[in-house]
Motif scaffolding. Structure first.
Motif, PDB file in Angstrom:
ATOM      1  N   LEU A  84       7.460  18.741  21.338  1.00 24.77           N
ATOM      2  CA  LEU A  84       6.326  17.870  21.058  1.00 24.77           C
ATOM      3  C   LEU A  84       5.010  18.506  21.493  1.00 24.77           C
ATOM      4  O   LEU A  84       3.977  18.315  20.841  1.00 24.77           O
ATOM      5  N   LEU A  85       5.036  19.260  22.568  1.00 23.21           N
ATOM      6  CA  LEU A  85       3.830  19.971  23.001  1.00 23.21           C
ATOM      7  C   LEU A  85       3.375  20.956  21.936  1.00 23.21           C
ATOM      8  O   LEU A  85       2.188  21.051  21.612  1.00 23.21           O
ATOM      9  N   ASN A  86       4.311  21.704  21.394  1.00 21.84           N
ATOM     10  CA  ASN A  86       3.975  22.696  20.379  1.00 21.84           C
ATOM     11  C   ASN A  86       3.459  22.040  19.099  1.00 21.84           C
ATOM     12  O   ASN A  86       2.622  22.616  18.399  1.00 21.84           O
ATOM     13  N   GLN A  87       3.947  20.845  18.801  1.00 16.74           N
ATOM     14  CA  GLN A  87       3.561  20.183  17.557  1.00 16.74           C
ATOM     15  C   GLN A  87       2.300  19.337  17.698  1.00 16.74           C
ATOM     16  O   GLN A  87       1.634  19.052  16.703  1.00 16.74           O
ATOM     17  N   ASN A  88       1.966  18.926  18.911  1.00 20.59           N
ATOM     18  CA  ASN A  88       0.832  18.006  19.108  1.00 20.59           C
ATOM     19  C   ASN A  88      -0.091  18.446  20.235  1.00 20.59           C
ATOM     20  O   ASN A  88      -0.735  17.614  20.878  1.00 20.59           O
ATOM     21  N   ALA A  89      -0.185  19.734  20.476  1.00 21.48           N
ATOM     22  CA  ALA A  89      -0.923  20.240  21.628  1.00 21.48           C
ATOM     23  C   ALA A  89      -2.371  19.783  21.661  1.00 21.48           C
ATOM     24  O   ALA A  89      -2.917  19.474  22.722  1.00 21.48           O
ATOM     25  N   ARG A  90      -3.016  19.726  20.506  1.00 20.34           N
ATOM     26  CA  ARG A  90      -4.438  19.412  20.476  1.00 20.34           C
ATOM     27  C   ARG A  90      -4.721  17.928  20.688  1.00 20.34           C
ATOM     28  O   ARG A  90      -5.871  17.538  20.885  1.00 20.34           O
ATOM     29  N   GLN A  91      -3.697  17.097  20.645  1.00 20.42           N
ATOM     30  CA  GLN A  91      -3.883  15.668  20.886  1.00 20.42           C
ATOM     31  C   GLN A  91      -3.433  15.236  22.284  1.00 20.42           C
ATOM     32  O   GLN A  91      -3.822  14.175  22.751  1.00 20.42           O
ATOM     33  N   ILE A  92      -2.603  16.012  22.934  1.00 22.13           N
ATOM     34  CA  ILE A  92      -2.030  15.606  24.216  1.00 22.13           C
ATOM     35  C   ILE A  92      -2.978  15.962  25.357  1.00 22.13           C
ATOM     36  O   ILE A  92      -3.364  17.111  25.524  1.00 22.13           O
ATOM     37  N   ALA A  93      -3.352  14.954  26.144  1.00 21.14           N
ATOM     38  CA  ALA A  93      -4.269  15.157  27.260  1.00 21.14           C
ATOM     39  C   ALA A  93      -3.540  15.518  28.547  1.00 21.14           C
ATOM     40  O   ALA A  93      -4.077  16.231  29.389  1.00 21.14           O
TER      41      ALA A  93
END
Length: 198
Positions: A84-93
């Motif tokens: 999930l980090l790799n797929q949504n890195a720019r949204q995860i704070a």
């Protein structure tokens, strides 16, 4: 001299505008949860947390504490968390992980992914059992945690620690962008002076 005055004036304007923005910004926190099957997130950086826990009860507890203030992604283990980090890195704070400390290799891998994914440094908060001597907290920091939350989790304490850490890292990210922009401005101004003199 002209170049120095230009740099100072430009820096002052940038800092002033940045501080004004910090004072005026208003966050519209929404309630939304997604699981591993939902990979596209449209929320802002500061609105999304990744919850990682190998126990449903642990994730459920964190979910109930944080759902009113953040969008939530959930992962059942460190491997899913890294995906999930790799797929949504720019949204995860930030990542909030409730994983046993004896899963050291998985925790290290999760932290390393969070700190390097897509040129971002996403902080990881570990939720751990309190030790009598503080050894658990020390070990969590050795594994790379940006902060720790001790069980049993107090709702306001968790909310505050997460908010402070997320805000701190966002401000650091914003300042880095200001510095990069200022560096580009100075480089452009220097080149313009050289071109004029040549």
């Amino acid at each position: 001299l002209i170049l120095i005055l230009f740099q100072k004036t430009n820096l002052f304007e940038i800092i002033y505008n940045f501080l004004a923005y910090q004072d005026l910004v208003c966050y519209d926190k929404k309630r939304e949860t997604t699981n591993l099957g939902v990979m596209e997130m449209t929320s802002k950086d500061k609105d999304t947390l990744l919850l990682v826990g190998d126990a449903d009860s642990a994730r459920s507890s964190l979910h109930s504490i944080l759902e009113s203030s953040y969008y939530l992604l959930e992962a059942e283990n460190a491997t899913q968390g890294m995906l999930l980090l790799n797929q949504n890195a720019r949204q995860i704070a930030a990542v909030v992980a409730d994983l046993p400390l004896d899963n050291a290799d998985q925790i290290r891998s999760l932290v390393e992914t969070a700190q390097t994914v897509k040129d971002r440094q996403i902080p990881v908060i570990l939720v751990i059992e309190s030790g009598n001597t503080g050894s658990n907290e020390e070990y969590a920091f050795v594994l790379g945690a940006a902060d720790v939350v001790l069980k049993p989790c107090a709702k306001l304490a968790v909310q505050r620690r997460v908010q402070v850490l997320v805000d701190l890292h966002q401000q650091q990210h914003d300042l880095e962008k200001v510095i990069d922009n200022q560096r580009d401005t100075i480089r452009t101004a220097n080149q313009a002076v050289l071109d004029t003199l040549s």
